[in-house]
Design a protein around this motif. Structure first.
Motif, mmCIF file in Angstrom:
data_model
loop_
_atom_site.group_PDB
_atom_site.id
_atom_site.type_symbol
_atom_site.label_atom_id
_atom_site.label_comp_id
_atom_site.label_asym_id
_atom_site.label_seq_id
_atom_site.Cartn_x
_atom_site.Cartn_y
_atom_site.Cartn_z
ATOM 1 N N LYS A 1 0.815 -1.204 0.000
ATOM 2 C CA LYS A 1 0.000 0.000 0.000
ATOM 3 C C LYS A 1 0.854 1.261 0.000
ATOM 4 O O LYS A 1 0.394 2.329 -0.407
ATOM 5 C CB LYS A 1 -0.927 -0.003 1.220
ATOM 6 C CG LYS A 1 -1.996 -1.085 1.176
ATOM 7 C CD LYS A 1 -2.891 -1.021 2.400
ATOM 8 C CE LYS A 1 -3.963 -2.102 2.350
ATOM 9 N NZ LYS A 1 -4.834 -2.054 3.558
ATOM 10 N N LYS A 2 2.087 1.155 0.466
ATOM 11 C CA LYS A 2 2.994 2.304 0.484
ATOM 12 C C LYS A 2 3.640 2.553 -0.877
ATOM 13 O O LYS A 2 4.385 3.521 -1.038
ATOM 14 C CB LYS A 2 4.081 2.093 1.535
ATOM 15 C CG LYS A 2 3.567 1.990 2.947
ATOM 16 C CD LYS A 2 4.694 1.862 3.942
ATOM 17 C CE LYS A 2 5.462 0.582 3.762
ATOM 18 N NZ LYS A 2 6.506 0.412 4.788
ATOM 19 N N GLY A 3 3.369 1.670 -1.841
ATOM 20 C CA GLY A 3 3.934 1.863 -3.171
ATOM 21 C C GLY A 3 5.274 1.199 -3.364
ATOM 22 O O GLY A 3 5.948 1.458 -4.353
ATOM 23 N N ASP B 1 -0.010 -7.128 4.785
ATOM 24 C CA ASP B 1 -0.270 -5.776 5.275
ATOM 25 C C ASP B 1 0.981 -4.942 5.005
ATOM 26 O O ASP B 1 1.846 -5.347 4.225
ATOM 27 C CB ASP B 1 -0.642 -5.779 6.776
ATOM 28 C CG ASP B 1 0.371 -6.517 7.630
ATOM 29 O OD1 ASP B 1 1.583 -6.333 7.378
ATOM 30 O OD2 ASP B 1 -0.020 -7.260 8.534
ATOM 31 N N ASP B 2 1.080 -3.778 5.635
ATOM 32 C CA ASP B 2 2.198 -2.875 5.348
ATOM 33 C C ASP B 2 3.544 -3.417 5.811
ATOM 34 O O ASP B 2 4.588 -2.960 5.352
ATOM 35 C CB ASP B 2 1.954 -1.508 6.019
ATOM 36 C CG ASP B 2 0.851 -0.741 5.337
ATOM 37 O OD1 ASP B 2 0.560 -1.064 4.171
ATOM 38 O OD2 ASP B 2 0.261 0.158 5.965
ATOM 39 N N ASP C 1 8.627 -10.702 8.188
ATOM 40 C CA ASP C 1 8.423 -9.365 8.760
ATOM 41 C C ASP C 1 9.363 -8.385 8.051
ATOM 42 O O ASP C 1 10.573 -8.532 8.088
ATOM 43 C CB ASP C 1 8.708 -9.388 10.268
ATOM 44 C CG ASP C 1 8.263 -8.101 10.954
ATOM 45 O OD1 ASP C 1 8.589 -7.012 10.449
ATOM 46 O OD2 ASP C 1 7.606 -8.187 12.009
ATOM 47 N N LEU C 2 8.779 -7.355 7.393
ATOM 48 C CA LEU C 2 9.590 -6.383 6.644
ATOM 49 C C LEU C 2 10.329 -5.423 7.558
ATOM 50 O O LEU C 2 11.299 -4.785 7.131
ATOM 51 C CB LEU C 2 8.692 -5.589 5.677
ATOM 52 C CG LEU C 2 7.960 -6.417 4.614
ATOM 53 C CD1 LEU C 2 7.097 -5.517 3.746
ATOM 54 C CD2 LEU C 2 8.938 -7.197 3.758
ATOM 55 N N ASP D 1 -6.680 -13.129 0.473
ATOM 56 C CA ASP D 1 -7.728 -12.156 0.815
ATOM 57 C C ASP D 1 -8.025 -12.330 2.293
ATOM 58 O O ASP D 1 -7.377 -11.751 3.139
ATOM 59 C CB ASP D 1 -8.962 -12.289 -0.089
ATOM 60 C CG ASP D 1 -9.440 -13.734 -0.210
ATOM 61 O OD1 ASP D 1 -9.107 -14.562 0.670
ATOM 62 O OD2 ASP D 1 -10.157 -14.025 -1.174
ATOM 63 N N GLU D 2 -8.981 -13.184 2.633
ATOM 64 C CA GLU D 2 -9.197 -13.511 4.048
ATOM 65 C C GLU D 2 -8.349 -14.698 4.458
ATOM 66 O O GLU D 2 -7.944 -14.833 5.598
ATOM 67 C CB GLU D 2 -10.680 -13.822 4.284
ATOM 68 C CG GLU D 2 -11.018 -14.111 5.746
ATOM 69 C CD GLU D 2 -12.484 -14.418 5.939
ATOM 70 O OE1 GLU D 2 -12.871 -14.726 7.069
ATOM 71 O OE2 GLU D 2 -13.230 -14.357 4.953
#
Length: 302
Positions: free
Chosen positions: A189-191, A233-234, A254-255, A276-277
């Protein structure tokens, strides 16, 4: 409404990215400070220990001579005892001169460690707002009112169904990922662009920014492997292993910590992966799609 929601999501992602950069920078400053402090402690203690060791050696020498004097008094003549005492006196006098000389040269000083926190670090604590938000208003596009009959007529006209064979791809951007064997890709989401560089025993995940610059690389060495990946997620991605004789399954990476934090074993060899879920993985050899969560593997779907 949609544009406002999208803008809110983008702003929140920017703030989250900035927060992570601040945390990483502070952690690096803390690590450098602890290393410097440990080195200073070692240097100070080494100097003091050198002086103490010298004094201890002199004391051992005098104690040894005292022990020899006792034996001399007990088993030797008075003349031998007298000569031994003179030797001890000379050694003691020499030791006393050494101490006096050391004191005059001020070699024995009290050492104390002090620290001063950078004032710029404390300035962060007085910030009462992460950023400011401004609402800008501008004239909206022209709003056209349609009559009810016209709208009903439009609804009666069937919409054209776009077949998958008629979908056209539009080139947006080229990203240089510098991978030798790129097998998977996803966008956060951060690109940020995430790529898997597949190798038999030395796979890795590469994080690339919009300018094709490599932000960082996360190695996935044996028993883990890197074939395809998907963003959860992010800060977290799931990476499939493809064929592995040792550990086939999904690595949860874990990023922030830049390492595998959890591994989900699978009975087959997962190639593709989506999310997705639940997670969905594809086993090409068995022609089977498996649905699973973080804690359990669910029944095959196909």
């Amino acid at each position: 409404m949609e544009s406002i929601t999208d803008k809110k999501t983008k702003i929140a992602a920017q703030v989250c990215h900035l927060k992570q950069q601040i945390i990483q920078h502070v952690n690096k400053l803390e690590e450098d400070f602890i290393n410097e402090l440990s080195q200073i402690e070692f240097d100070c203690c080494e100097t003091v220990q050198s002086i103490v060791s010298s004094l201890q050696d002199q004391a051992k020498r005098i104690n040894k001579m005292k022990s020899e004097l006792k034996k001399t008094k007990k088993y030797s003549s008075d003349l031998q005892a007298f000569l031994c005492m003179r030797e001890i006196q000379a050694t003691t006098t020499e030791f006393e001169k050494y101490l006096q000389s050391s004191i005059k040269k001020k070699n024995h000083v009290k050492i104390n460690l002090e620290s001063a926190i950078n004032s710029k670090m404390q300035d962060v604590l007085v910030i009462d707002k992460f950023c400011s938000i401004a609402v800008e208003k501008s004239p909206s596009t022209e709003i056209n009112l349609n009559r009810r009959k016209e709208r009903q007529a439009q609804l009666l006209i069937p919409k054209e169904v776009v077949l998958i064979n008629n979908i056209k791809l539009v080139f947006k951007r080229k990203v240089d990922q510098t991978c030798m064997y790129p097998t998977g890709c996803c966008v956060t989401k951060k690109g940020e662009f995430l790529f898997t560089d597949f190798k038999d025993t030395n796979g890795r995940v590469k994080v690339v920014n919009a300018d094709s610059g490599v932000e960082y690389t996360i190695p996935l060495k044996e028993p883990y492997r890197a074939f395809s990946l998907v963003s959860l997620d992010d800060t977290t991605v799931a990476v499939s292993s493809r064929h592995s004789s040792k550990k086939p399954g999904i690595s949860i990476v874990d990023l922030i910590k830049k390492k595998v934090t959890k591994f989900i074993d699978l009975p087959g060899d997962p190639y593709g992966i989506t999310y997705d879920e639940y997670y969905y993985t594809k086993d090409i050899r068995q022609n089977e799609i498996t649905q699973l969560t973080h804690s359990e593997i669910r029944k095959p779907l196909l």
